[in-house]
Motif scaffolding. Structure first.
Motif, PDB file in Angstrom:
ATOM      1  N   SER A  17       0.841  -1.211   0.000  1.00  0.00           N
ATOM      2  CA  SER A  17       0.000   0.000   0.000  1.00  0.00           C
ATOM      3  C   SER A  17       0.872   1.255   0.000  1.00  0.00           C
ATOM      4  O   SER A  17       0.553   2.250  -0.665  1.00  0.00           O
ATOM      5  CB  SER A  17      -0.967   0.004   1.186  1.00  0.00           C
ATOM      6  N   THR A  18       2.002   1.213   0.703  1.00  0.00           N
ATOM      7  CA  THR A  18       2.903   2.371   0.712  1.00  0.00           C
ATOM      8  C   THR A  18       3.486   2.587  -0.684  1.00  0.00           C
ATOM      9  O   THR A  18       3.577   3.729  -1.157  1.00  0.00           O
ATOM     10  CB  THR A  18       4.022   2.187   1.754  1.00  0.00           C
ATOM     11  N   ALA A  19       3.863   1.502  -1.346  1.00  0.00           N
ATOM     12  CA  ALA A  19       4.404   1.617  -2.713  1.00  0.00           C
ATOM     13  C   ALA A  19       3.375   2.252  -3.652  1.00  0.00           C
ATOM     14  O   ALA A  19       3.704   3.121  -4.465  1.00  0.00           O
ATOM     15  CB  ALA A  19       4.832   0.243  -3.223  1.00  0.00           C
ATOM     16  N   VAL A  20       2.110   1.842  -3.519  1.00  0.00           N
ATOM     17  CA  VAL A  20       1.049   2.412  -4.376  1.00  0.00           C
ATOM     18  C   VAL A  20       0.855   3.895  -4.061  1.00  0.00           C
ATOM     19  O   VAL A  20       0.755   4.734  -4.964  1.00  0.00           O
ATOM     20  CB  VAL A  20      -0.272   1.624  -4.207  1.00  0.00           C
ATOM     21  N   CYS A  21       0.816   4.228  -2.763  1.00  0.00           N
ATOM     22  CA  CYS A  21       0.640   5.649  -2.375  1.00  0.00           C
ATOM     23  C   CYS A  21       1.783   6.512  -2.893  1.00  0.00           C
ATOM     24  O   CYS A  21       1.558   7.622  -3.392  1.00  0.00           O
ATOM     25  CB  CYS A  21       0.565   5.780  -0.852  1.00  0.00           C
ATOM     26  N   ILE A  22       3.018   6.018  -2.771  1.00  0.00           N
ATOM     27  CA  ILE A  22       4.166   6.805  -3.235  1.00  0.00           C
ATOM     28  C   ILE A  22       4.060   7.016  -4.749  1.00  0.00           C
ATOM     29  O   ILE A  22       4.247   8.132  -5.246  1.00  0.00           O
ATOM     30  CB  ILE A  22       5.501   6.110  -2.870  1.00  0.00           C
ATOM     31  N   SER A  23       3.722   5.951  -5.484  1.00  0.00           N
ATOM     32  CA  SER A  23       3.650   6.105  -6.943  1.00  0.00           C
ATOM     33  C   SER A  23       2.534   7.073  -7.345  1.00  0.00           C
ATOM     34  O   SER A  23       2.637   7.772  -8.343  1.00  0.00           O
ATOM     35  CB  SER A  23       3.500   4.754  -7.639  1.00  0.00           C
ATOM     36  N   ASN A  24       1.471   7.142  -6.526  1.00  0.00           N
ATOM     37  CA  ASN A  24       0.369   8.081  -6.818  1.00  0.00           C
ATOM     38  C   ASN A  24       0.708   9.522  -6.452  1.00  0.00           C
ATOM     39  O   ASN A  24       0.192  10.455  -7.060  1.00  0.00           O
ATOM     40  CB  ASN A  24      -0.891   7.689  -6.022  1.00  0.00           C
ATOM     41  N   ALA A 321       3.161   7.734   5.787  1.00  0.00           N
ATOM     42  CA  ALA A 321       4.516   7.324   5.405  1.00  0.00           C
ATOM     43  C   ALA A 321       4.922   7.997   4.100  1.00  0.00           C
ATOM     44  O   ALA A 321       6.070   8.428   3.927  1.00  0.00           O
ATOM     45  CB  ALA A 321       4.582   5.800   5.261  1.00  0.00           C
ATOM     46  N   THR A 322       3.972   8.132   3.179  1.00  0.00           N
ATOM     47  CA  THR A 322       4.244   8.770   1.885  1.00  0.00           C
ATOM     48  C   THR A 322       4.597  10.245   2.069  1.00  0.00           C
ATOM     49  O   THR A 322       5.489  10.776   1.394  1.00  0.00           O
ATOM     50  CB  THR A 322       3.028   8.602   0.945  1.00  0.00           C
TER      51      THR A 322
END
Length: 341
Positions: A17-24, A321-322
Motif C-alpha cells: 500500500s505504501t508503494a502504491v501511495c508513493i507512486s500516486n 509514510a508517503t
C-alpha cells in the motif's frame, strides 16, 4: 535531481500500500518492492481483514481515527466500484457483544463505520451470555485478493518487484536513494528494534455459507467473520510465540467458542487452519531516520508495528509514510549551499 530511487522493504499490506501511495503522490521517483515473502505467504494473507480497529495506547485518538477513516474511505470507494471483487473488499453487517457494560459505550470509530447503534434487547436474546452490544456495518478486506490487486497497481505504475532477502538496510545503498522499511517483525534485525514482538494468531477458515453476519466478542479473542469464499473463526493472541504450526487443541477450542455464539457452526465443513504472527509493539513506528556510516547517508522511513490493526489502518498510515517520503525527496532535491570561501 534525476529520478529518486525508492526501495520498499516488505510486501505485506504495509509495503504494497505504501508503494502504491508513493507512486500516486510523489512525482519523479522509481519504486522497487523488495521482499523474501510475497502473497500468499505473508501475515496479511492470514488476517481476517475486518475494519474494526484496535486502540494503540501510545497514539493520540484523533490520529488513530484519521488513519482508520482514511482506510475506510479508500476501501469504501473500492467496494462501490467494479474493482470490488478483484480487490477482495466486501461490506458486512453484524454485532460486537459484551459480557458486561463497557466503560466506553461508544468507541472512537463509531461514526466512521456505517449505521452504528446499540443492540436492542431482542437482538441480545441471540446471545444469552452477553448484556450489551453494538450493531454496525463495516468492510472486510481479504489479503489473498487484495495483495495481488495492490501488486498489480505497483507494476501498473512501472514499479519493480524483487524477491530477495535483505539482511541489512545498507545493502540497498548506493542503488537506492531512500528506503521505506515495512518489514514488520523483520525490523527486529533490520532496524534493531527490540520493542517489536510477535502476537501469534491461529484461525480456522471454514465453509458455512449460511452465516451472513459477523459476531465479535468484545475481548477480540472470539470472532466469526463471513467472507467471500469462507468464514474466518478465531482466534488467539499469544504474545512472544513464534510458532507458525497450527495447534489442533487450539483449533478445537476456537470451534467450541465460536459454536457457543453461533450454534449452526457445528455444521461447518472443510475446516482449514491458518497461523499468522502479528507484528506488535507499543505503538506503530512511523518516522524518518537518517542512517549514517562514515560519510555515507541513507534516509529511511519506518512504517511497521500495527499489531492486529494492519488492514484496518493500512491506507491511513501509508498516506502518512508517503508524506515522510516526500519530505526526504525534497531534501535530496534541495541543492547544498555553496561554500562562501
Amino acid at each position: 535531481m534525476d529520478t529518486v530511487r525508492i526501495a520498499v522493504v516488505g510486501a505485506g499490506v504495509m509495503g504494497l500500500s505504501t508503494a502504491v501511495c508513493i507512486s500516486n503522490m510523489v512525482p519523479g521517483c522509481s519504486i522497487t518492492v523488495i521482499s523474501d515473502k510475497f502473497t500468499p505467504e505473508t501475515t496479511s494473507d492470514v488476517a481476517a481483514g475486518m475494519l474494526i480497529p484496535p486502540t494503540y495506547p501510545d497514539t493520540p485518538i484523533q490520529k488513530q481515527k484519521q488513519w482508520f477513516k482514511d482506510t475506510f474511505d479508500h476501501l469504501f470507494a473500492i467496494v462501490n466500484s467494479a474493482e470490488a471483487e478483484d480487490a477482495g473488499v466486501i461490506m458486512v453487517s453484524g454485532w460486537q457483544i459484551f459480557r458486561s457494560i463497557p466503560t466506553e459505550e461508544v468507541p472512537y470509530w463509531a461514526d466512521v463505520v456505517l449505521g452504528f447503534r446499540k443492540m436492542t434487547k431482542d437482538e441480545l436474546k441471540k446471545f444469552p451470555q452477553h448484556v450489551f452490544g453494538h450493531a454496525f456495518t463495516t468492510l472486510k478486506c481479504e489479503g489473498p485478493a487484495y495483495l495481488p490487486w495492490l501488486q498489480k497497481r505497483v507494476k501498473g505504475s512501472r514499479g519493480l518487484i524483487l524477491t530477495q532477502r535483505i539482511e541489512d538496510l545498507w545493502e540497498l545503498h548506493p542503488s537506492f536513494d531512500i528506503v521505506v522499511n515495512c518489514s514488520g517483525l523483520g525490523s527486529r534485525q533490520l532496524a534493531g528494534d527490540s520493542k517489536i514482538f510477535p502476537v501469534r494468531g491461529q484461525v480456522l477458515k471454514v465453509q458455512a455459507p449460511w452465516v451472513k453476519h459477523f459476531i465479535r466478542d468484545s475481548s477480540g479473542l472470539t470472532y466469526i467473520y463471513p467472507g467471500v469464499s469462507n468464514v474466518t473463526l478465531g482466534g488467539t493472541r499469544q504474545k512472544g510465540d513464534w510458532n507458525l504450526s497450527p495447534d489442533a487443541e487450539i483449533s478445537k477450542e476456537i470451534l467450541s467458542r465460536c459454536c457457543a455464539l453461533e450454534p449452526s457452526l457445528r455444521g461447518a465443513y472443510d475446516l482449514r487452519e491458518k497461523v499468522g504472527l502479528r507484528p506488535s509493539r507499543p505503538g506503530v513506528r512511523l518516522e524518518k531516520e537518517l542512517l549514517a556510516q562514515g560519510s555515507r547517508r541513507l534516509p529511511v522511513v519506518h512504517h511497521y508495528g500495527h499489531g492486529s490493526g494492519g488492514i484496518a489502518m493500512h491506507w491511513g498510515t501509508a498516506l502518512e509514510a508517503t508524506r515522510l517520503v516526500n519530505e526526504c525527496v525534497q531534501v535530496l532535491r534541495t541543492p547544498a549551499p555553496k561554500s562562501k570561501l
